[in-house]
Design a protein around this motif. Structure first.
Motif, mmCIF file in Angstrom:
data_model
loop_
_atom_site.group_PDB
_atom_site.id
_atom_site.type_symbol
_atom_site.label_atom_id
_atom_site.label_comp_id
_atom_site.label_asym_id
_atom_site.label_seq_id
_atom_site.Cartn_x
_atom_site.Cartn_y
_atom_site.Cartn_z
ATOM 1 N N GLY A 4 0.801 -1.213 0.000
ATOM 2 C CA GLY A 4 0.000 0.000 0.000
ATOM 3 C C GLY A 4 0.836 1.265 0.000
ATOM 4 N N VAL A 5 0.249 2.366 -0.490
ATOM 5 C CA VAL A 5 0.871 3.688 -0.480
ATOM 6 C C VAL A 5 -0.100 4.644 0.207
ATOM 7 C CG1 VAL A 5 1.764 5.584 -1.873
ATOM 8 C CG2 VAL A 5 2.145 3.222 -2.609
ATOM 9 N N TYR A 6 0.368 5.334 1.268
ATOM 10 C CA TYR A 6 -0.487 6.199 2.080
ATOM 11 C C TYR A 6 0.179 7.552 2.219
ATOM 12 C CZ TYR A 6 -2.588 1.711 3.077
ATOM 13 O OH TYR A 6 -3.186 0.476 2.944
ATOM 14 N N HIS A 7 -0.596 8.603 1.954
ATOM 15 C CA HIS A 7 -0.027 9.949 1.938
ATOM 16 C C HIS A 7 0.534 10.347 3.287
ATOM 17 C CE1 HIS A 7 0.616 14.006 0.520
ATOM 18 N NE2 HIS A 7 -0.089 14.489 1.526
ATOM 19 N N ASN A 8 -0.112 9.923 4.361
ATOM 20 C CA ASN A 8 0.384 10.214 5.715
ATOM 21 C C ASN A 8 -0.174 9.180 6.676
ATOM 22 O OD1 ASN A 8 -2.260 11.069 6.484
ATOM 23 N ND2 ASN A 8 -1.836 13.103 5.649
ATOM 24 N N ILE A 9 0.235 9.271 7.920
ATOM 25 C CA ILE A 9 -0.174 8.274 8.916
ATOM 26 C C ILE A 9 -1.676 8.301 9.150
ATOM 27 C CG2 ILE A 9 0.275 9.869 10.823
ATOM 28 C CD1 ILE A 9 0.724 6.016 10.823
ATOM 29 N N HIS A 10 -2.302 9.460 9.019
ATOM 30 C CA HIS A 10 -3.740 9.555 9.243
ATOM 31 C C HIS A 10 -4.530 8.754 8.212
ATOM 32 C CE1 HIS A 10 -3.222 12.610 12.344
ATOM 33 N NE2 HIS A 10 -2.352 13.211 11.550
ATOM 34 N N VAL A 11 -4.064 8.749 6.989
ATOM 35 C CA VAL A 11 -4.753 7.978 5.943
ATOM 36 C C VAL A 11 -4.634 6.482 6.227
ATOM 37 C CG1 VAL A 11 -4.863 7.489 3.476
ATOM 38 C CG2 VAL A 11 -4.364 9.813 4.254
ATOM 39 N N LEU A 12 -3.459 6.034 6.662
ATOM 40 C CA LEU A 12 -3.290 4.630 7.025
ATOM 41 C C LEU A 12 -4.190 4.252 8.190
ATOM 42 C CD1 LEU A 12 -1.924 1.871 6.908
ATOM 43 C CD2 LEU A 12 -0.052 2.821 8.276
ATOM 44 N N ILE A 13 -4.256 5.099 9.210
ATOM 45 C CA ILE A 13 -5.107 4.818 10.360
ATOM 46 C C ILE A 13 -6.569 4.729 9.954
ATOM 47 C CG2 ILE A 13 -6.015 5.846 12.486
ATOM 48 C CD1 ILE A 13 -3.170 6.880 13.014
ATOM 49 N N SER A 14 -7.009 5.648 9.113
ATOM 50 C CA SER A 14 -8.390 5.635 8.645
ATOM 51 C C SER A 14 -8.691 4.344 7.886
ATOM 52 C CB SER A 14 -8.664 6.844 7.758
ATOM 53 O OG SER A 14 -9.985 6.824 7.274
ATOM 54 N N SER A 15 -7.747 3.918 7.035
ATOM 55 C CA SER A 15 -7.944 2.684 6.277
ATOM 56 C C SER A 15 -8.060 1.482 7.201
ATOM 57 C CB SER A 15 -6.780 2.482 5.297
ATOM 58 O OG SER A 15 -6.723 3.533 4.359
ATOM 59 N N LEU A 16 -7.203 1.435 8.220
ATOM 60 C CA LEU A 16 -7.262 0.328 9.180
ATOM 61 C C LEU A 16 -8.588 0.323 9.937
ATOM 62 C CD1 LEU A 16 -3.645 0.528 10.639
ATOM 63 C CD2 LEU A 16 -4.609 -1.426 9.405
ATOM 64 N N ALA A 17 -9.030 1.491 10.381
ATOM 65 C CA ALA A 17 -10.270 1.572 11.151
ATOM 66 C C ALA A 17 -11.467 1.109 10.333
ATOM 67 C CB ALA A 17 -10.482 3.006 11.645
ATOM 68 N N GLU A 18 -11.463 1.410 9.040
ATOM 69 C CA GLU A 18 -12.568 1.011 8.183
ATOM 70 C C GLU A 18 -12.621 -0.501 7.969
ATOM 71 O OE1 GLU A 18 -12.120 3.229 4.618
ATOM 72 O OE2 GLU A 18 -12.729 5.145 5.522
ATOM 73 N N MET A 19 -11.514 -1.198 8.174
ATOM 74 C CA MET A 19 -11.472 -2.653 8.002
ATOM 75 C C MET A 19 -11.940 -3.410 9.237
ATOM 76 S SD MET A 19 -7.796 -3.110 6.124
ATOM 77 C CE MET A 19 -7.165 -1.817 5.043
ATOM 78 N N MET A 20 -12.111 -2.728 10.343
ATOM 79 C CA MET A 20 -12.440 -3.404 11.583
ATOM 80 C C MET A 20 -13.911 -3.809 11.641
ATOM 81 S SD MET A 20 -9.676 -3.638 13.242
ATOM 82 C CE MET A 20 -8.294 -3.320 12.133
ATOM 83 N N PRO A 21 -14.207 -4.966 12.237
ATOM 84 C CA PRO A 21 -15.606 -5.333 12.495
ATOM 85 C C PRO A 21 -16.179 -4.468 13.607
ATOM 86 C CG PRO A 21 -14.126 -6.900 13.531
ATOM 87 C CD PRO A 21 -13.252 -5.950 12.746
ATOM 88 N N ASP A 22 -17.449 -4.666 13.924
ATOM 89 C CA ASP A 22 -18.055 -3.902 15.013
ATOM 90 C C ASP A 22 -17.286 -4.157 16.313
ATOM 91 O OD1 ASP A 22 -19.980 -2.916 13.329
ATOM 92 O OD2 ASP A 22 -21.460 -4.457 13.830
ATOM 93 N N TYR A 23 -17.050 -3.102 17.054
ATOM 94 C CA TYR A 23 -16.268 -3.240 18.277
ATOM 95 C C TYR A 23 -16.735 -2.235 19.318
ATOM 96 C CZ TYR A 23 -13.796 0.846 16.403
ATOM 97 O OH TYR A 23 -13.504 2.088 15.894
ATOM 98 N N ALA A 24 -16.403 -2.535 20.585
ATOM 99 C CA ALA A 24 -16.643 -1.584 21.659
ATOM 100 C C ALA A 24 -15.408 -0.731 21.916
ATOM 101 C CB ALA A 24 -17.052 -2.329 22.935
#
Length: 256
Positions: free
Chosen positions: A70-90
């Protein structure tokens, strides 16, 4: 709380600048994910049925399939991508470790995201940056022999970062070289300094981080590996706010 954990997933990803301040250059990244599901794991345990749990195998395949090369413009974009892959969580914890992010840093750079999603309709994220083992050297100590030669030091810096990088529209603020500049300034200023106590040196580093780079608070640990021969290191850790340094200056001229 019950958790499902994926520890140290290894990738080569281009995230912002590499250690040589180049864009779009892959670097090693290690990611650890800890997910607290919306319901506990009692049913999965009672029936010995993976379908009643949060399937870590499926989560791993999702992450590995989407992050590879993957190529990510900054750390925030990577974090956002990771968060979107997560299942429902508390609750969600994501550690993203860049072991070779900065030339002067032995322990790498760690971003730690923590998200509280336990209240319906309310998502509370927090992001912390840890810079591990900035390698420096200076005159430090009160003993006569310590005033003769520079000692090697390791400095750790931890700072909170405001993040909005969750949801469908991640933070697109352009990546800057401020992190590289801050570490470079710390190394250069420490190299030209002379102190009797690591308390004063740690305060001087916190002064740079807060006043020169705008962080509201900084935790600084300074380690002296050679101070006592029979232990790994002696160290002092302090936490100082930006307001603490009003009318104070810890970079006064020091004489050996």
């Amino acid at each position: 709380m019950d958790k499902v954990i994926l520890k140290n997933l290894k990738f080569d990803l281009a995230v912002g600048l590499d250690a040589w301040r180049r864009f779009d250059k892959p670097q090693p990244v290690s990611i650890t994910v800890e997910v607290v599901p919306t319901s506990n794991l009692e049913a999965a345990a009672a029936q010995d049925n993976v379908n009643l749990s949060l399937d870590y195998g499926k989560l791993y395949k999702t992450l590995a399939g989407n992050l590879t090369n993957g190529v990510y413009h900054n750390i925030h974009v990577l974090i956002s991508s990771l968060a979107e892959m997560m299942p429902d969580y508390a609750f969600l914890d994501i550690d993203i470790h860049f072991p070779k992010a900065l030339l002067q840093v032995s322990g790498g750079v760690l971003y730690r995201l923590q998200v509280d999603n336990s209240t319906p309709g309310v998502t509370t994220p927090s992001l912390t940056l840890d810079i591990k083992q900035i390698a420096c050297a200076c005159i430090i100590g009160v003993n006569p022999h310590e005033r003769l030669y520079k000692q090697s030091l390791f400095i750790n810096v931890s700072i909170p970062i405001i993040t909005t990088a969750l949801g469908p529209k991640p933070n697109e603020t352009h990546y800057t070289a401020e992190l590289h500049d801050m570490v470079q300034e710390i190394v250069e200023r420490v190299d030209g300094s002379s102190y009797h106590t690591i308390e004063a040196l740690a305060s001087a580093v916190a002064q740079i981080v807060t006043l020169n780079y705008g962080h509201t608070v900084a935790k600084v640990r300074v380690e002296k590996p050679n101070a006592i021969a029979t232990i790994e290191a002696s160290a002092v850790e302090i936490t100082r706010s930006k307001t603490f340094f009003e009318n104070k200056d810890f970079w006064k001229v020091k004489k050996p």
